[in-house]
Design a protein around this motif. Structure first.
Motif, mmCIF file in Angstrom:
data_model
loop_
_atom_site.group_PDB
_atom_site.id
_atom_site.type_symbol
_atom_site.label_atom_id
_atom_site.label_comp_id
_atom_site.label_asym_id
_atom_site.label_seq_id
_atom_site.Cartn_x
_atom_site.Cartn_y
_atom_site.Cartn_z
ATOM 1 N N MET A 153 0.829 -1.212 0.000
ATOM 2 C CA MET A 153 0.000 0.000 0.000
ATOM 3 C C MET A 153 0.860 1.256 0.000
ATOM 4 O O MET A 153 2.019 1.252 0.396
ATOM 5 C CB MET A 153 -0.921 0.010 1.230
ATOM 6 C CG MET A 153 -1.861 -1.169 1.281
ATOM 7 S SD MET A 153 -2.821 -1.224 2.831
ATOM 8 C CE MET A 153 -3.634 -2.818 2.648
ATOM 9 N N GLN A 154 0.273 2.347 -0.445
ATOM 10 C CA GLN A 154 0.919 3.653 -0.413
ATOM 11 C C GLN A 154 -0.078 4.674 0.137
ATOM 12 O O GLN A 154 -1.290 4.471 0.091
ATOM 13 C CB GLN A 154 1.371 4.066 -1.817
ATOM 14 C CG GLN A 154 0.230 4.208 -2.819
ATOM 15 C CD GLN A 154 0.715 4.481 -4.230
ATOM 16 O OE1 GLN A 154 1.908 4.484 -4.499
ATOM 17 N NE2 GLN A 154 -0.222 4.699 -5.147
ATOM 18 N N ASN A 155 0.449 5.781 0.665
ATOM 19 C CA ASN A 155 -0.429 6.797 1.225
ATOM 20 C C ASN A 155 0.231 8.166 1.136
ATOM 21 O O ASN A 155 1.431 8.273 0.868
ATOM 22 C CB ASN A 155 -0.776 6.469 2.688
ATOM 23 C CG ASN A 155 0.447 6.509 3.580
ATOM 24 O OD1 ASN A 155 0.954 7.586 3.919
ATOM 25 N ND2 ASN A 155 0.944 5.328 3.968
ATOM 26 N N ILE A 163 -5.218 9.645 1.911
ATOM 27 C CA ILE A 163 -5.768 8.490 1.195
ATOM 28 C C ILE A 163 -4.745 7.364 1.178
ATOM 29 O O ILE A 163 -3.553 7.591 0.941
ATOM 30 C CB ILE A 163 -6.150 8.866 -0.248
ATOM 31 C CG1 ILE A 163 -7.295 9.898 -0.237
ATOM 32 C CG2 ILE A 163 -6.554 7.629 -1.051
ATOM 33 C CD1 ILE A 163 -7.668 10.403 -1.608
ATOM 34 N N VAL A 164 -5.217 6.147 1.428
ATOM 35 C CA VAL A 164 -4.395 4.950 1.317
ATOM 36 C C VAL A 164 -4.900 4.153 0.118
ATOM 37 O O VAL A 164 -6.108 3.944 -0.037
ATOM 38 C CB VAL A 164 -4.484 4.080 2.593
ATOM 39 C CG1 VAL A 164 -3.605 2.838 2.447
ATOM 40 C CG2 VAL A 164 -4.060 4.884 3.814
ATOM 41 N N SER A 165 -3.983 3.740 -0.756
ATOM 42 C CA SER A 165 -4.357 2.964 -1.944
ATOM 43 C C SER A 165 -3.287 1.917 -2.203
ATOM 44 O O SER A 165 -2.292 1.830 -1.476
ATOM 45 C CB SER A 165 -4.513 3.893 -3.154
ATOM 46 O OG SER A 165 -3.305 4.591 -3.411
ATOM 47 N N CYS A 166 -3.471 1.123 -3.227
ATOM 48 C CA CYS A 166 -2.487 0.089 -3.562
ATOM 49 C C CYS A 166 -1.242 0.722 -4.177
ATOM 50 O O CYS A 166 -1.329 1.652 -4.973
ATOM 51 C CB CYS A 166 -3.093 -0.925 -4.529
ATOM 52 S SG CYS A 166 -4.404 -1.937 -3.780
ATOM 53 N N ALA A 167 -0.081 0.220 -3.785
ATOM 54 C CA ALA A 167 1.187 0.756 -4.277
ATOM 55 C C ALA A 167 1.455 0.284 -5.702
ATOM 56 O O ALA A 167 0.787 -0.627 -6.223
ATOM 57 C CB ALA A 167 2.318 0.302 -3.359
ATOM 58 N N ASN A 168 2.447 0.922 -6.321
ATOM 59 C CA ASN A 168 2.853 0.490 -7.651
ATOM 60 C C ASN A 168 3.273 -0.971 -7.609
ATOM 61 O O ASN A 168 3.974 -1.405 -6.692
ATOM 62 C CB ASN A 168 4.029 1.335 -8.156
ATOM 63 C CG ASN A 168 3.620 2.770 -8.421
ATOM 64 O OD1 ASN A 168 2.463 3.047 -8.725
ATOM 65 N ND2 ASN A 168 4.572 3.685 -8.311
ATOM 66 N N SER A 216 -8.886 -1.896 -6.455
ATOM 67 C CA SER A 216 -9.686 -0.711 -6.770
ATOM 68 C C SER A 216 -10.107 0.075 -5.532
ATOM 69 O O SER A 216 -10.614 1.186 -5.646
ATOM 70 C CB SER A 216 -10.943 -1.127 -7.553
ATOM 71 O OG SER A 216 -11.710 -2.053 -6.791
ATOM 72 N N ASP A 217 -9.888 -0.495 -4.354
ATOM 73 C CA ASP A 217 -10.364 0.152 -3.137
ATOM 74 C C ASP A 217 -9.373 1.196 -2.620
ATOM 75 O O ASP A 217 -8.164 1.104 -2.835
ATOM 76 C CB ASP A 217 -10.612 -0.888 -2.042
ATOM 77 C CG ASP A 217 -11.733 -1.849 -2.403
ATOM 78 O OD1 ASP A 217 -12.667 -1.404 -3.080
ATOM 79 O OD2 ASP A 217 -11.651 -3.020 -2.013
ATOM 80 N N CYS A 224 -4.935 -5.589 -1.844
ATOM 81 C CA CYS A 224 -3.998 -5.290 -2.921
ATOM 82 C C CYS A 224 -3.320 -6.589 -3.360
ATOM 83 O O CYS A 224 -2.714 -7.281 -2.539
ATOM 84 C CB CYS A 224 -2.946 -4.284 -2.459
ATOM 85 S SG CYS A 224 -3.639 -2.680 -1.972
ATOM 86 N N THR A 225 -3.429 -6.904 -4.622
ATOM 87 C CA THR A 225 -2.875 -8.137 -5.170
ATOM 88 C C THR A 225 -1.638 -7.833 -6.005
ATOM 89 O O THR A 225 -1.654 -6.918 -6.829
ATOM 90 C CB THR A 225 -3.923 -8.845 -6.056
ATOM 91 O OG1 THR A 225 -5.118 -9.055 -5.285
ATOM 92 C CG2 THR A 225 -3.394 -10.174 -6.550
ATOM 93 N N ALA A 226 -0.586 -8.591 -5.754
ATOM 94 C CA ALA A 226 0.671 -8.363 -6.475
ATOM 95 C C ALA A 226 0.517 -8.644 -7.961
ATOM 96 O O ALA A 226 -0.083 -9.639 -8.364
ATOM 97 C CB ALA A 226 1.763 -9.235 -5.886
ATOM 98 N N LYS A 227 1.055 -7.746 -8.778
ATOM 99 C CA LYS A 227 1.047 -7.942 -10.225
ATOM 100 C C LYS A 227 2.180 -8.900 -10.607
ATOM 101 O O LYS A 227 3.288 -8.799 -10.084
ATOM 102 C CB LYS A 227 1.271 -6.615 -10.947
ATOM 103 C CG LYS A 227 0.150 -5.610 -10.827
ATOM 104 C CD LYS A 227 0.512 -4.348 -11.612
ATOM 105 C CE LYS A 227 -0.582 -3.297 -11.525
ATOM 106 N NZ LYS A 227 -0.214 -2.064 -12.279
ATOM 107 N N PRO A 228 1.910 -9.808 -11.548
ATOM 108 C CA PRO A 228 2.995 -10.684 -12.015
ATOM 109 C C PRO A 228 3.950 -9.913 -12.921
ATOM 110 O O PRO A 228 3.537 -9.020 -13.652
ATOM 111 C CB PRO A 228 2.250 -11.769 -12.794
ATOM 112 C CG PRO A 228 0.994 -11.105 -13.255
ATOM 113 C CD PRO A 228 0.619 -10.133 -12.177
#
Length: 211
Positions: A105-107, A119-124, A129-130, A153-157
């Motif tokens: 996560m990032q904020n 705001i807290v969201s998913c990191a790069n 979407s949350d 947050c799900t890790a991208k492959p």
């Protein structure tokens, strides 16, 4: 009664044989109502009801911290002296809510002050979407705004196209499925090959792109 004091009307005193006699005066200081201390975050309650000659020290409201302060004195004019009353908005500590303080996560919560939101969201390198909105509270800690839910947050492959494809190298980057953000794989040399000393890599880390 002198200026700044109220009480009984003027009394007559008689001097007889060197002795002054008469009813004692009863003078009480007047309450100051003018030039009360104030300003953003200032709590002037300690100055309420102060009378001529009395002093008070304002405090800071919740969410504010004390800056420059001097005592305020009630004068005979019914006005307080000009006193320094500075209250600064409290800066919240680093985000410590475990549900919103993860590597995925990032904020933008750094240096937020009392009442401000972030705001807290998913990191790069992660998908989701949350978002969650947090607010800096008067205790110096963050709390979730009403209705803020958990973030997944799900890790991208990492891209298969970016797997190491250099002659003489082997890797584990495709073992057990494709490597995702935050995971590592091992790159090694095949028989008859060796790493150049300045380019030796024993592992590769996926951050949505290989590094």
């Amino acid at each position: 009664c002198a200026k700044g004091y109220v009480g009984t009307s003027a009394q007559r005193y008689d001097c007889s044989y060197g002795v002054l006699s008469g009813k004692p005066m009863d003078c009480v200081g007047s309450v100051c109502e003018i030039n009360k201390p104030g300003g953003r975050g200032v709590n002037a309650t300690p100055c309420n009801g102060k009378k001529t000659g009395e002093a008070c020290t304002p405090t800071c409201k919740v969410g504010y911290q004390r800056g420059s302060f001097t005592d305020c004195t009630c004068q005979a004019s019914g006005s307080f002296t000009d006193c320094s009353t500075e209250c600064k908005r409290l800066t919240c500590n680093s985000l410590a809510i475990s549900a919103y303080n993860q590597a995925s996560m990032q904020n933008n919560c750094n240096s937020k002050k009392y009442g401000q939101r972030c705001i807290v969201s998913c990191a790069n390198g992660y998908t989701g979407s949350d978002q969650a909105r947090l607010v800096c509270t008067g205790t110096g800690e963050f709390k979730a705004v009403s209705g803020a839910g958990a973030i997944v947050c799900t890790a991208k492959p990492c891209s298969v196209r970016e797997h190491p494809r250099i002659l003489g190298l082997s890797h584990t980057c495709a073992d057990n499925g494709n490597v995702a953000t935050g995971q590592t794989c091992t790159v090694s040399t095949n028989p008859g090959f060796s790493f150049r000393s300045e380019e030796r890599r024993v592992g590769k880390e996926c951050r949505s792109r290989w590094s």
